[in-house]
Design a protein around this motif. Sequence first.
Motif, mmCIF file in Angstrom:
data_model
loop_
_atom_site.group_PDB
_atom_site.id
_atom_site.type_symbol
_atom_site.label_atom_id
_atom_site.label_comp_id
_atom_site.label_asym_id
_atom_site.label_seq_id
_atom_site.Cartn_x
_atom_site.Cartn_y
_atom_site.Cartn_z
ATOM 1 N N ASP A 178 -18.528 11.016 -0.557
ATOM 2 C CA ASP A 178 -17.093 10.773 -0.753
ATOM 3 C C ASP A 178 -16.659 9.467 -0.091
ATOM 4 N N LEU A 179 -17.234 9.173 1.082
ATOM 5 C CA LEU A 179 -16.888 7.929 1.765
ATOM 6 C C LEU A 179 -17.296 6.718 0.935
ATOM 7 N N LYS A 180 -18.455 6.792 0.326
ATOM 8 C CA LYS A 180 -18.905 5.690 -0.527
ATOM 9 C C LYS A 180 -17.970 5.517 -1.712
ATOM 10 N N ILE A 238 -18.234 -6.290 -0.175
ATOM 11 C CA ILE A 238 -17.313 -5.786 0.846
ATOM 12 C C ILE A 238 -17.304 -4.262 0.847
ATOM 13 N N ALA A 239 -17.484 -3.631 -0.336
ATOM 14 C CA ALA A 239 -17.533 -2.161 -0.396
ATOM 15 C C ALA A 239 -18.768 -1.628 0.323
ATOM 16 N N GLU A 240 -19.905 -2.291 0.134
ATOM 17 C CA GLU A 240 -21.135 -1.861 0.806
ATOM 18 C C GLU A 240 -21.024 -2.032 2.315
ATOM 19 N N ILE A 241 -20.446 -3.148 2.736
ATOM 20 C CA ILE A 241 -20.240 -3.374 4.174
ATOM 21 C C ILE A 241 -19.294 -2.327 4.742
ATOM 22 N N GLY A 242 -18.196 -2.073 4.036
ATOM 23 C CA GLY A 242 -17.226 -1.091 4.500
ATOM 24 C C GLY A 242 -17.847 0.279 4.704
ATOM 25 N N PHE A 243 -18.670 0.693 3.750
ATOM 26 C CA PHE A 243 -19.332 1.996 3.865
ATOM 27 C C PHE A 243 -20.272 2.032 5.067
ATOM 28 N N GLU A 244 -21.091 0.988 5.232
ATOM 29 C CA GLU A 244 -22.072 0.964 6.318
ATOM 30 C C GLU A 244 -21.404 0.993 7.684
ATOM 31 N N PRO A 255 -10.736 -0.663 8.887
ATOM 32 C CA PRO A 255 -11.137 -1.523 7.764
ATOM 33 C C PRO A 255 -10.875 -3.006 8.008
ATOM 34 N N GLN A 256 -10.012 -3.300 8.970
ATOM 35 C CA GLN A 256 -9.740 -4.700 9.268
ATOM 36 C C GLN A 256 -10.898 -5.362 10.017
ATOM 37 N N SER A 257 -11.894 -4.576 10.369
ATOM 38 C CA SER A 257 -13.121 -5.170 10.908
ATOM 39 C C SER A 257 -14.087 -5.549 9.789
ATOM 40 N N PHE A 258 -13.973 -4.884 8.625
ATOM 41 C CA PHE A 258 -14.978 -5.044 7.573
ATOM 42 C C PHE A 258 -15.062 -6.474 7.073
ATOM 43 N N TYR A 259 -13.902 -7.126 6.879
ATOM 44 C CA TYR A 259 -13.955 -8.443 6.215
ATOM 45 C C TYR A 259 -14.431 -9.560 7.138
ATOM 46 N N TYR A 260 -14.534 -9.301 8.422
ATOM 47 C CA TYR A 260 -15.169 -10.286 9.301
ATOM 48 C C TYR A 260 -16.676 -10.335 9.023
ATOM 49 N N PHE A 261 -17.285 -9.176 8.821
ATOM 50 C CA PHE A 261 -18.698 -9.132 8.438
ATOM 51 C C PHE A 261 -18.897 -9.848 7.098
ATOM 52 N N TYR A 262 -18.005 -9.562 6.164
ATOM 53 C CA TYR A 262 -18.102 -10.154 4.824
ATOM 54 C C TYR A 262 -17.945 -11.670 4.884
ATOM 55 N N ALA A 263 -17.042 -12.144 5.731
ATOM 56 C CA ALA A 263 -16.819 -13.587 5.873
ATOM 57 C C ALA A 263 -18.073 -14.284 6.380
ATOM 58 N N LEU A 264 -18.698 -13.722 7.409
ATOM 59 C CA LEU A 264 -19.898 -14.369 7.944
ATOM 60 C C LEU A 264 -21.066 -14.277 6.974
ATOM 61 N N GLY A 265 -21.080 -13.225 6.155
ATOM 62 C CA GLY A 265 -22.093 -13.142 5.120
ATOM 63 C C GLY A 265 -21.932 -14.252 4.102
ATOM 64 N N GLN A 266 -20.688 -14.575 3.740
ATOM 65 C CA GLN A 266 -20.427 -15.667 2.796
ATOM 66 C C GLN A 266 -20.707 -17.024 3.433
ATOM 67 N N VAL A 294 -11.553 1.407 -3.095
ATOM 68 C CA VAL A 294 -10.590 0.636 -2.305
ATOM 69 C C VAL A 294 -10.892 -0.860 -2.330
ATOM 70 N N PHE A 295 -12.155 -1.222 -2.112
ATOM 71 C CA PHE A 295 -12.522 -2.629 -1.947
ATOM 72 C C PHE A 295 -13.015 -3.205 -3.275
ATOM 73 N N ASN A 296 -12.087 -3.231 -4.241
ATOM 74 C CA ASN A 296 -12.450 -3.657 -5.593
ATOM 75 C C ASN A 296 -11.788 -4.979 -5.990
ATOM 76 N N PHE A 297 -11.410 -5.766 -4.991
ATOM 77 C CA PHE A 297 -10.808 -7.076 -5.268
ATOM 78 C C PHE A 297 -11.513 -8.135 -4.414
ATOM 79 N N PRO A 298 -11.472 -9.394 -4.847
ATOM 80 C CA PRO A 298 -12.208 -10.443 -4.123
ATOM 81 C C PRO A 298 -11.562 -10.794 -2.785
#
Length: 431
Positions: free
Chosen positions: A71-73, A51-57, A223-234, A79-83
């Motif tokens: 710094d953004l990375k 999720i951290a890599e997706i968030g950065f990209e 950032p509320q867009s990031f976890y949609y990418f992560y969800a489809l990746g899973q 920030v995105f250090n939890f499951p």
Amino acid sequence: MNYYSTNNKELRYSFKEAVIKGLSPDKGLFFPVAIPKLDEQFFRELPWKSIAEIGFEVAKHFVGDDINESDLKKICDEVFNFPIPLVKVEEGVYSLELFHGPTCAFKDVGARFMSRCLSAFAKQNKEEVRILVATSGDTGSAVANGFLGVEGVSVIILYPKGKVSKIQEQQLTTMGQNIKALEVEGTFDDCQALVKTAFADKDLNQKMNLTSANSINIARLLPQSFYYFYALGQLNEKSREVIVSVPSGNYGNLTGGLLAKQMGLPIESFVASANRNKIVPDYLDHGKYEPKASVQTISNAMDVGAPSNFARMMEIYQENHSDIIEDIKGAWFSDDETKEVMKDVYEREAYILDPHGAVGYLGLKKYLNKEKQVGIFLETAHPAKFKETVESVIKKEVSVPKYLLECLKKKKNSRVISKYFDDFKNFLLNE
């Protein structure tokens, strides 16, 4: 990336300006001039990205030069250090559990990202920033946790008196340090109106540097867009269309998903799932947007009668109703229906829904075609935050995470104010 106001498309602001201001001087919401299309390689690599890599990209397209990539990375890694697990509930139905962060709610994602961005900008400007945040439940605690002890930033949380759960209130009122809580004698909409009026008050803005941490702030929303990418990746589903149901209050969470879709994420459609505060489902049905006074329900974080992010949804679709209803379906459910499905899912699948996730599940089931589609609903808060309601429905004790238990032991510290702006302004000028 530049941003304009939803009330004036001719104005231009940098990401930094949009984050610090929170709301445009004309009371419009900041919106990106262009939504980037992400490349095919990014989507192919989603199953192997954190999720951290997706968030950065994703974030680097919106942040531009205001925060350098190094710094953004670091911000995204911190920030995105939890499951954020995608959990199978039943055949063809998955729950995206967004409550594994430090305050057990989805708003940890946006609030923590925003706090780091604002902290970086406060240091650049060497000027204290005062954050005003209205909450119907979880936003305040996530923001308070994200900004607790952050140098150069103070936070004032407004919440409707008697209309949040006990655990939510303890989270809001026991932080201390640079966090202050105000109980407003009114509804969430009254709290939100106070914040918006403060941003438009010239006298206040000459005396202090105000910004917002609600999803009206672009750094909370993106950032509320990031976890949609992560969800489809899973999920990594190839054979069926994906439909996502979002329990909705101020509609930042749904807007984040719509932005992800605009960036190229292959989500077929969304369900805007609401409780009795069904302003957006009514708009989807009839084409008329009619804000109303909010009513209290057991899914209290969704008790919003004038959702701010509706303006951003209109920007995405250029107010074209026929395009909107192609991508978004509407549904709403009563407290009784919510309780009934919480009981049913627990008895069938041994899965505990919180009242908000239950509304999302109901919306998904209303539209899901399991032959052609696989469905995801968002579980936005830990069931323990609504312990009494959940336990009364499923007849089983809900275990409480350590963080929430610690909040219950602390002494509440808040101040009661009226819903009238003069009282709030006097507090700000004299606090």
